[in-house]
Write an enzyme that holds these catalytic residues in place. Structure first.
Site, mmCIF file in Angstrom:
data_model
loop_
_atom_site.group_PDB
_atom_site.id
_atom_site.type_symbol
_atom_site.label_atom_id
_atom_site.label_comp_id
_atom_site.label_asym_id
_atom_site.label_seq_id
_atom_site.Cartn_x
_atom_site.Cartn_y
_atom_site.Cartn_z
ATOM 1 N N ASP A 153 66.503 47.242 -8.405
ATOM 2 C CA ASP A 153 65.867 47.247 -7.090
ATOM 3 C C ASP A 153 64.468 47.828 -7.249
ATOM 4 O OD1 ASP A 153 65.042 47.851 -4.427
ATOM 5 O OD2 ASP A 153 67.127 47.830 -3.781
ATOM 6 N N LEU A 154 63.470 46.951 -7.339
ATOM 7 C CA LEU A 154 62.087 47.357 -7.606
ATOM 8 C C LEU A 154 61.266 47.181 -6.339
ATOM 9 C CD1 LEU A 154 61.601 45.681 -11.116
ATOM 10 C CD2 LEU A 154 62.510 47.946 -10.563
ATOM 11 N N GLU A 155 61.011 48.288 -5.661
ATOM 12 C CA GLU A 155 60.263 48.256 -4.407
ATOM 13 C C GLU A 155 59.402 49.508 -4.314
ATOM 14 O OE1 GLU A 155 62.675 49.258 -0.864
ATOM 15 O OE2 GLU A 155 64.423 48.895 -2.150
ATOM 16 N N GLU A 156 58.854 49.754 -3.128
ATOM 17 C CA GLU A 156 58.016 50.931 -2.955
ATOM 18 C C GLU A 156 58.827 52.209 -3.216
ATOM 19 O OE1 GLU A 156 56.438 50.793 0.970
ATOM 20 O OE2 GLU A 156 54.935 49.278 0.470
#
Length: 404
Positions: A153-156
Site C-alpha cells: 500500500d504505497l500512498e501518502e
C-alpha cells in the site's frame, strides 16, 4: 561499468535475501498453508486484526462465504528500526495475536494476504537502508505466516519519498523472485484522472526496475469522488495510464488493474452505497480486472444511528446495511454466490441504483438545469458554472435537491 556493478550489486542483494529466506523457512514450516486461487486474494477485503474493534473473521466467513482477508498494516517500529511490526507497535517476531486470527481463518478453509504500508506510521521503505534490507524485513512476515499473497500500500506520505518508493518497489521485485507464485498487489491513491503525479512516478519506478505485480490498484475515494460513476471513470483513466506507461494494450492493462474502495461514508464525507459497489463490481468483471477490494471489514456493519450523525467511523459504515453487506461483493468477485439476507430492519433504506445523478466534476462546465450528485445529495445548476463545489456557498450556483 557502472551499470554492470549495479547489476552485480542487485544480484548479490537478491542472493543474500534468498539465502536468509531459506534459513528462515527451515525453522518456520509450521505456518505453511494451502494456497487459495489468486482470485480470492484479489477479492480479499481489508481487516485490521488489532484495532478498530476487529470483527470475528470466522463469523464473516460463515455469513458470506468469504475465504480471504487482507490484514493491515505492517509498519516500521514507532521507535525506529528496520523490522516489521503490526501498526508500529507489535513486533511480528513475537506475535501470537494475529497468528491466532490467521489460524482460525485457515482452519475454516480460508487464507490471508497481508498489507504493508497504509496512510499512518513509518513504512519500512522509509526506515530500511535499501531494497535488500526492506525485502529481508518483509520476508520475515511472509515466512512467519506462510503467506501466499502480499499487498504493498504505497500512498501518502511515503509515495512522495523517492528513495522509499525505490526501496519498496525493489523489495517487491525481490520477494516476487524469491517466493515463486507469490501474489503481489500494489495499491496507490486514486484521482479523477486515474492517479496523481506521485502515483505515476511510482509506476515509472516499477517500469525502470522491470517489476510487474499481479496488479496495480487505485483507491478512488476521498478528494472529490462520490458514487460509482466517478469511480468507474477513474478506473477507465487509470487503464490509459497503465497502457501508456508500460506499453500494454487495453486488455493487458485491465488484467493488471485493481479497484480498492471504501464502503459507506468515506473519510471526507463521500458516500458509497451498496448500489455503487454493485456498479463498480459489474465494471470490474466486465473489463476482466484483476482485483476488487475495499476498506474495510471493520466498517462493514451498521452504526447506531445508521447515519452515525453524519460522521465517518472506523468501526461502522454510516449507511443503512446488514452486517457484511459489502463483503458479499468481494465474494461475488471471487466467483461465488453469497447467501442472501433481508434488508436492514432500521434506518434509511439504501437508494436504488441510478437514484443519484452523475457525480459532480470540478473540470466540467454546467449550465442551468444540469443535475449532478455530490456528498450524498443531488444538485441542480441555477446558471453556468465550473469548478464551484455544490453546497460550498449558500447563494452559490447549485440548488440542493435532497439526499440520494
Amino acid at each position: 561499468m557502472r551499470r554492470l556493478r549495479a547489476a552485480l550489486g542487485a544480484a548479490t542483494a537478491i542472493t543474500t535475501v534468498a539465502l536468509a529466506t531459506t534459513a528462515f523457512v527451515a525453522t518456520n514450516t509450521a505456518n505453511a498453508s494451502t494456497a487459495l486461487s489468486n482470485r480470492w486474494y484479489a477479492a480479499a477485503p481489508y481487516l485490521m486484526p488489532l484495532d478498530n474493534d476487529p470483527p470475528d473473521a470466522g463469523a464473516i466467513m460463515d455469513a458470506t462465504g468469504l475465504k480471504a482477508f487482507q490484514l493491515a498494516f505492517i509498519l516500521a517500529p514507532n521507535g525506529g528500526g528496520c523490522s516489521p511490526t503490526w501498526d508500529g507497535t507489535a513486533p511480528v517476531s513475537s506475535d501470537t495475536a494475529v497468528g491466532a486470527v490467521i489460524d482460525k481463518i485457515r482452519a475454516k478453509g480460508g487464507d490471508v494476504s497481508i498489507s504493508i504500508g497504509g496512510y499512518n506510521g513509518t513504512k519500512l521503505g522509509q526506515a530500511c537502508a535499501d531494497a535488500a534490507s526492506t525485502a529481508a524485513a518483509y520476508q520475515q512476515v511472509i515466512t512467519k505466516y506462510g503467506l501466499h499473497a502480499i499487498d504493498f500500500d504505497l500512498e501518502e506520505p511515503e509515495y512522495e519519498n523517492t528513495a522509499a518508493v525505490r526501496n519498496e518497489i525493489g523489495a517487491a521485485k525481490i520477494l516476487q523472485q524469491n517466493n515463486p507464485g507469490l501474489y503481489v498487489s500494489v495499491t496507490t491513491a486514486g484521482t479523477a484522472d486515474g492517479t496523481g503525479w506521485f502515483g505515476k512516478q511510482m509506476l515509472l519506478e516499477a517500469k525502470s526496475q522491470g517489476f510487474t505485480p499481479n496488479n496495480f490498484s487505485i483507491m478512488p475515494f476521498d478528494g472529490g469522488f462520490n458514487g460509482a460513476a466517478s469511480q468507474t471513470s477513474a478506473l477507465t483513466n487509470f487503464n490509459q495510464i497503465l497502457r501508456s506507461t508500460f506499453g500494454w494494450d487495453q486488455a493487458t492493462a485491465y488484467a493488471h488493474e485493481g479497484f480498492s474502495g471504501m464502503n459507506g461514508r468515506s473519510d471526507t464525507g463521500e458516500m458509497f452505497l451498496q448500489a455503487d459497489f454493485q456498479t463498480v463490481l459489474d465494471y470490474a468483471t466486465s473489463h476482466n480486472m484483476d482485483r476488487f477490494t475495499f476498506w474495510s471489514l471493520n466498517r462493514d456493519r451498521q452504526c447506531s444511528p445508521p447515519d452515525n450523525g453524519g460522521r465517518t467511523s472506523g468501526t461502522c459504515s454510516s449507511v443503512a446495511q446488514n452486517s457484511w453487506d459489502f463483503a458479499k461483493y468481494s465474494v461475488k468477485f471471487a466467483g461465488v454466490t453469497p447467501p442472501t439476507t433481508t434488508p436492514p430492519a432500521t434506518g434509511t433504506p439504501t437508494p436504488p441504483a441510478g437514484d443519484c445523478k452523475a457525480a459532480w466534476s470540478a473540470t466540467a462546465v454546467y449550465t442551468a438545469g444540469d443535475e449532478v450528485a455530490y456528498n450524498g445529495h443531488n444538485w441542480k445548476a441555477k446558471w453556468w458554472t465550473q469548478n464551484e463545489q455544490p453546497g460550498a456557498a449558500e447563494w452559490g450556483p447549485w440548488a440542493d435537491e435532497g439526499a440520494c
